[in-house]
Design a protein around this motif. Structure first.
Motif, PDB file in Angstrom:
ATOM      1  N   GLU A 144       0.827  -1.207   0.000  1.00 35.21           N
ATOM      2  CA  GLU A 144       0.000   0.000   0.000  1.00 35.21           C
ATOM      3  C   GLU A 144       0.858   1.252   0.000  1.00 35.21           C
ATOM      4  O   GLU A 144       0.522   2.245  -0.667  1.00 35.21           O
ATOM      5  CB  GLU A 144      -0.939  -0.002   1.213  1.00 35.21           C
ATOM      6  CG  GLU A 144      -2.092  -0.991   1.104  1.00 35.21           C
ATOM      7  CD  GLU A 144      -2.935  -0.794  -0.153  1.00 35.21           C
ATOM      8  OE1 GLU A 144      -3.256   0.382  -0.454  1.00 35.21           O
ATOM      9  OE2 GLU A 144      -3.243  -1.786  -0.833  1.00 35.21           O
ATOM     10  N   LYS A 157       2.156   1.671  -3.518  1.00 31.93           N
ATOM     11  CA  LYS A 157       1.080   2.151  -4.398  1.00 31.93           C
ATOM     12  C   LYS A 157       0.827   3.635  -4.194  1.00 31.93           C
ATOM     13  O   LYS A 157       0.590   4.385  -5.155  1.00 31.93           O
ATOM     14  CB  LYS A 157      -0.202   1.360  -4.135  1.00 31.93           C
ATOM     15  CG  LYS A 157      -0.161  -0.081  -4.610  1.00 31.93           C
ATOM     16  CD  LYS A 157      -1.487  -0.791  -4.294  1.00 31.93           C
ATOM     17  CE  LYS A 157      -1.452  -2.241  -4.750  1.00 31.93           C
ATOM     18  NZ  LYS A 157      -2.732  -2.947  -4.470  1.00 31.93           N
ATOM     19  N   ASN A 213       1.078   6.595  -6.972  1.00 30.52           N
ATOM     20  CA  ASN A 213      -0.028   7.520  -7.243  1.00 30.52           C
ATOM     21  C   ASN A 213       0.405   8.970  -7.072  1.00 30.52           C
ATOM     22  O   ASN A 213       0.081   9.838  -7.892  1.00 30.52           O
ATOM     23  CB  ASN A 213      -1.208   7.224  -6.313  1.00 30.52           C
ATOM     24  CG  ASN A 213      -2.030   6.034  -6.772  1.00 30.52           C
ATOM     25  OD1 ASN A 213      -2.271   5.870  -7.967  1.00 30.52           O
ATOM     26  ND2 ASN A 213      -2.464   5.212  -5.839  1.00 30.52           N
ATOM     27  N   PRO A 233       0.457   1.584 -10.089  1.00 31.71           N
ATOM     28  CA  PRO A 233       0.121   1.036  -8.770  1.00 31.71           C
ATOM     29  C   PRO A 233      -0.692  -0.247  -8.842  1.00 31.71           C
ATOM     30  O   PRO A 233      -0.633  -1.072  -7.923  1.00 31.71           O
ATOM     31  CB  PRO A 233      -0.673   2.164  -8.104  1.00 31.71           C
ATOM     32  CG  PRO A 233      -1.127   3.043  -9.220  1.00 31.71           C
ATOM     33  CD  PRO A 233      -0.081   2.942 -10.272  1.00 31.71           C
ATOM     34  N   ASP A 234      -1.417  -0.445  -9.922  1.00 30.82           N
ATOM     35  CA  ASP A 234      -2.248  -1.649 -10.044  1.00 30.82           C
ATOM     36  C   ASP A 234      -1.419  -2.915 -10.230  1.00 30.82           C
ATOM     37  O   ASP A 234      -1.910  -4.028 -10.015  1.00 30.82           O
ATOM     38  CB  ASP A 234      -3.213  -1.504 -11.229  1.00 30.82           C
ATOM     39  CG  ASP A 234      -4.265  -0.438 -10.985  1.00 30.82           C
ATOM     40  OD1 ASP A 234      -4.578  -0.184  -9.792  1.00 30.82           O
ATOM     41  OD2 ASP A 234      -4.765   0.157 -11.958  1.00 30.82           O
ATOM     42  N   ILE A 259       1.373  -3.525  -8.507  1.00 27.75           N
ATOM     43  CA  ILE A 259       2.044  -3.844  -7.249  1.00 27.75           C
ATOM     44  C   ILE A 259       1.172  -4.792  -6.424  1.00 27.75           C
ATOM     45  O   ILE A 259      -0.002  -4.506  -6.176  1.00 27.75           O
ATOM     46  CB  ILE A 259       2.336  -2.554  -6.450  1.00 27.75           C
ATOM     47  CG1 ILE A 259       3.269  -1.636  -7.269  1.00 27.75           C
ATOM     48  CG2 ILE A 259       2.959  -2.878  -5.099  1.00 27.75           C
ATOM     49  CD1 ILE A 259       3.462  -0.263  -6.672  1.00 27.75           C
TER      50      ILE A 259
END
Length: 311
Positions: free
Chosen positions: A245, A248, A252, A259-260, A262
């Motif tokens: 998280e 990500k 972002n 990020p998708d 990861i």
């Protein structure tokens, strides 16, 4: 490796003219102590002939030795142990007569082997030793064996010959590289694969490289550090989900990376000590002995990921 002699001036205070002359010397850990002997001799050569008050002290940093993946991990492990032994035997010849101390970079691998239980049944301390890793079994075992064996040899010689010594035991080292293009460490390659979605994000007991550097400086200068074995690490792992998280979020915020892509490793539970539980006892001793506190893992990962995504 050639022995390099670099000299410079470090001010002792920003408000005074006092200064310390610093000599930085490299040595070859595998030459039986030849270049180290020359380096020590040069360190104690008094270039300030007119200053009878010149006080020279020497700190020898035996930093983490090279241990790359190889089929010949057996002999590489033995070379690392011999390197530490040669270092200490060389220093032992002069340490009683000179102001010398050794700071040995060991590892938490010297504290425990894979799935080894802590001696107190709860978490590892500076009193724990790796008793399970087997030389020659595989690369990981040989690496861990070499760390424990090297440190044990060093402490034995230190106590026998009165060589002042401190051992620094970092966990897995993360952190932003100073020179991205010039660095190819295992941790940088690993986190790089995480942020690119090429490998699952792992849960690691870790420490920031900047805190490890600070610990080495303190260990080499504070009198109260001599004779101490110091685990330098955060005390618990954070989950791979939390690390993912954080990565990500950086992707972002910077608009870099995807990020998708990861994703976390959800299979590993921490081994002998569950993820999230206290794994090592380090915080209080680091604060009391060295005066340092390790920064949070989330900060380390964010700083490291930002540098990797921007390059």
């Amino acid at each position: 490796m050639k022995t390099r002699y670099d000299e410079g001036i470090l001010p002792t205070s920003s408000t005074t003219d006092d200064a310390i002359r610093v000599k930085v010397m490299a040595y070859d850990m595998l030459d039986g102590g030849t270049t180290l002997t020359k380096a020590i001799q040069h360190a104690f050569s008094n270039n300030d002939k007119d200053d009878d008050t010149c006080q020279i002290s020497c700190c020898i940093y035996h930093v983490a030795s090279i241990f790359t993946p190889t089929d010949d991990h057996y002999n590489m492990a033995l070379e690392n142990v011999k390197g530490a032994e040669d270092l200490m035997n060389t220093v032992a010849k002069v340490a009683p007569l000179k102001n010398i101390r050794v700071v040995l970079t060991s590892s938490t691998a010297a504290v425990r082997g894979s799935n080894q239980k802590p001696s107190n049944g709860k978490y590892y301390t500076y009193q724990d030793w790796n008793t399970e890793s087997e030389l020659g079994k595989n690369w990981g075992n040989s690496y861990q064996y070499s760390k424990a064996a090297s440190e044990k040899k060093a402490w034995k010689i230190s106590k026998t010959h009165g060589v002042p010594m401190v051992s620094i035991l970092p966990s897995f080292i993360f952190g932003p590289p100073s020179f991205r293009d010039a660095s190819s460490s295992y941790s940088i390659i690993m986190v790089g694969s995480w942020v690119k979605g090429e490998a699952a994000v792992q849960s690691r007991l870790c420490v920031d490289v900047r805190d490890v550097a600070k610990a080495h400086v303190k260990a080499g200068t504070l009198q109260g550090a001599i004779g101490e074995r110091l685990i330098v690490s955060t005390e618990a792992r954070i989950s791979s989900e939390k690390t993912a998280e954080a990565l990500k979020s950086i992707a972002n915020d910077t608009g870099l990376g995807d990020p998708d892509k990861i994703f976390p490793d959800t299979n590993f539970d921490g081994g002998a000590i569950p993820i999230g539980n206290k794994e090592v006892d380090s915080e209080e001793r680091l604060k009391n002995i060295l005066g340092i506190t390790c920064r949070p893992v989330e900060e380390t990962i964010r700083d490291m990921a930002k540098v990797l995504l921007e390059n």
